[in-house]
Design an enzyme around this catalytic site. Structure first.
Site, PDB file in Angstrom:
ATOM      1  N   TYR A  84     -64.058 -79.670 -10.975  1.00  0.00           N
ATOM      2  CA  TYR A  84     -63.080 -80.086 -12.901  1.00  0.00           C
ATOM      3  C   TYR A  84     -64.049 -81.556 -12.824  1.00  0.00           C
ATOM      4  O   TYR A  84     -63.778 -82.216 -14.034  1.00  0.00           O
ATOM      5  CB  TYR A  84     -61.764 -80.685 -12.597  1.00  0.00           C
ATOM      6  N   LYS A 122     -60.431 -72.138   0.844  1.00  0.00           N
ATOM      7  CA  LYS A 122     -61.055 -70.942   1.505  1.00  0.00           C
ATOM      8  C   LYS A 122     -61.497 -71.535   1.978  1.00  0.00           C
ATOM      9  O   LYS A 122     -62.560 -71.748   1.849  1.00  0.00           O
ATOM     10  CB  LYS A 122     -61.555 -70.980  -0.548  1.00  0.00           C
ATOM     11  N   ASP A 137     -58.324 -65.696  -2.398  1.00  0.00           N
ATOM     12  CA  ASP A 137     -58.082 -64.393  -2.226  1.00  0.00           C
ATOM     13  C   ASP A 137     -56.943 -63.040  -1.516  1.00  0.00           C
ATOM     14  O   ASP A 137     -56.703 -62.860  -2.329  1.00  0.00           O
ATOM     15  CB  ASP A 137     -59.175 -63.808  -1.428  1.00  0.00           C
ATOM     16  N   ASP A 176     -55.851 -74.135 -11.074  1.00  0.00           N
ATOM     17  CA  ASP A 176     -55.853 -72.468 -12.096  1.00  0.00           C
ATOM     18  C   ASP A 176     -55.739 -70.951 -12.065  1.00  0.00           C
ATOM     19  O   ASP A 176     -55.552 -70.555 -13.003  1.00  0.00           O
ATOM     20  CB  ASP A 176     -57.370 -73.716 -12.630  1.00  0.00           C
ATOM     21  N   ASP A 196     -52.210 -68.768 -13.228  1.00  0.00           N
ATOM     22  CA  ASP A 196     -52.275 -68.217 -14.546  1.00  0.00           C
ATOM     23  C   ASP A 196     -51.850 -66.254 -14.030  1.00  0.00           C
ATOM     24  O   ASP A 196     -51.069 -65.784 -14.511  1.00  0.00           O
ATOM     25  CB  ASP A 196     -53.914 -67.406 -15.002  1.00  0.00           C
TER      26      ASP A 196
HETATM   27  C1  IPM Z   1     -55.629 -75.305 -17.655  1.00  0.00           C
HETATM   28  C2  IPM Z   1     -56.425 -74.855 -18.545  1.00  0.00           C
HETATM   29  C3  IPM Z   1     -57.588 -75.697 -18.182  1.00  0.00           C
HETATM   30  C4  IPM Z   1     -58.129 -75.567 -16.940  1.00  0.00           C
HETATM   31  C5  IPM Z   1     -59.249 -75.301 -18.949  1.00  0.00           C
HETATM   32  C6  IPM Z   1     -58.417 -75.327 -20.458  1.00  0.00           C
HETATM   33  C7  IPM Z   1     -60.144 -77.121 -19.208  1.00  0.00           C
HETATM   34  O1  IPM Z   1     -56.804 -73.764 -18.035  1.00  0.00           O
HETATM   35  O2  IPM Z   1     -55.019 -75.778 -17.750  1.00  0.00           O
HETATM   36  O3  IPM Z   1     -54.841 -74.563 -16.219  1.00  0.00           O
HETATM   37  O4  IPM Z   1     -59.365 -74.844 -16.574  1.00  0.00           O
HETATM   38  O5  IPM Z   1     -57.606 -76.770 -16.153  1.00  0.00           O
HETATM   39 MG    MG Z   2     -55.891 -72.346 -17.054  1.00  0.00          MG
END
Ligand code: IPM
Ligand code: MG
Length: 358
Positions: A138, A190, A222, A246, A250
């Site tokens: 990032y 990793k 993983d 990240d 999710d």
């Molecule tokens: C998050 C989002 C961001 C990230 C994107 C929008 C750049 O996915 O906050 O998790 O990858 O950090």
């Molecule tokens: Mg994200």
């Protein structure tokens, strides 16, 4: 005199404005119940503003935002604008510019029926991910060579600093101690393939030696995604790098009921910090009053907890938990049969009801 918190609000794109609207109603209500004031300043940044003015996030506004006690963000992202442009100009600008090195993401299942995993109960899904938030891929160090030709080379640096690694790991050990649950911290990396992550391995051991009361655990990313589905109860506090965090969060959001409930805090302890739902701008639902605002309500909850208004934060969490458990909010998608504002109304009513019962 009652305490006043100055909150900068960036509703942003897509469903951002409508979910933030409900989050702010909840904020105002708990503020009056607890006797503090939340003074908000709204900033227009996002796609619409950019298309109108060519302005992303001017320095003067950034300086102003910085002087608030906290920031609440809806969502950024719009199909009319090049991928990543506004995300980096607004979200990353604050993450890097305010040095918000912790991205805190609680993973908590409030009601069994919201979990897509078979036979999983709320006590099985209750952990928190500490994602590093200022380094890794990032950092934006990328480039192209011979772009557009068959010999094109594209590179992007994954970078970790000792300072950045150490401070986030230390935060995670402290958090594992404060949570006072399993007293376990799992490092997710990793290091078997990305050898630069040996820095994480060494730092984790060194800092961990100062926390003899916290058990040290480790999983490769993983395997961690597998455990997250197979044995989520193994996790208590998790610390990981930016990109793995990240992805993992999710997945983790799904086992707590989906992106409709998952919130996050971008923190620099002791300084102005940023709170947002994990979900994106969902342009196809924008303006339809269909998006579920619970993730933003939970971002407000995290913000209040961070500001030290722990009772107000607890009220919000209890209200949301009660509504989800009783299925008055039956699901967290846009298919719940409830509009964005109806969900907000339910949270407000539950805050009142709890107040009367107490
Ligand atoms: C998050 C989002 C961001 C990230 C994107 C929008 C750049 O996915 O906050 O998790 O990858 O950090
Ligand atoms: Mg994200």
């Amino acid at each position: 005199m009652s305490k006043t918190y100055n909150i900068a609000v960036i509703p942003g794109d897509g469903i951002g404005p409508e979910v933030v609207r409900e989050g702010l109603r909840v904020l105002a209500r708990v503020a009056s119940l607890e006797g503090f004031t939340a003074a908000t300043t709204t900033y227009p940044f996002g796609a619409e503003h950019y298309l109108k003015t060519q302005e992303v996030f001017p320095d003067s506004a950034f300086e102003e935002v910085k002087r608030h006690d906290a920031i609440l963000l809806g969502a950024i992202g719009d199909p009319r604008i090049q991928v990543g442009f506004l995300e980096f100009g607004i979200i990353a600008r604050m993450r890097f510019g305010l040095d918000l090195y912790v991205n805190l993401r609680p993973v908590k299942l409030y009601a069994e029926h919201l979990c897509p995993l078979k036979d999983r109960k709320p006590e099985d899904v209750d952990f928190i991910v500490v994602r590093e938030n200022t380094e890794d891929a990032y950092a934006g160090m990328y480039g192209y060579f011979k772009k557009g030709t068959p010999d094109e080379i594209a590179t992007q640096e994954i970078l970790f600093t000792r300072k950045g690694t150490e401070r986030v790991i230390r935060y995670a050990f402290e958090l594992a101690r404060r949570r006072n649950r399993a007293k376990k911290l799992t490092l997710v990396d990793k290091a078997n393939a990305v050898r630069a992550m040996d820095l994480w391995t060494r730092t984790f051991e060194e800092v961990g030696a100062e926390y003899p009361d916290i058990a040290r655990d480790h999983a490769y990313i993983d395997a961690a995604t597998m455990w997250c589905v197979k044995n989520p109860e193994w996790f208590d506090t998790v610390v990981t790098s930016n990109m793995f965090g990240d992805i993992l969060t999710d997945l983790a959001a799904m086992i707590q009921g989906g992106l409709g409930v998952a919130a996050s805090g971008n923190l620099h302890p002791g300084r102005v910090s940023l709170f947002e739902p994990i979900h994106g701008s969902a342009p196809k639902y924008a303006g339809k009053n269909l998006a579920n605002p619970i993730a933003t309500v939970m971002a407000v909850q995290m913000m209040l907890d961070y500001l030290g208004e722990t009772r107000a934060a607890q009220r919000i969490e209890d209200a949301v938990a009660a509504l989800l458990r009783s299925k008055r909010i039956p699901s967290l998608g846009s298919d719940s049969g409830l509009s964005t504002s109806q969900v907000g109304d339910l949270v407000l009513a539950e805050l009142e009801r709890a107040q009367v019962t107490a």
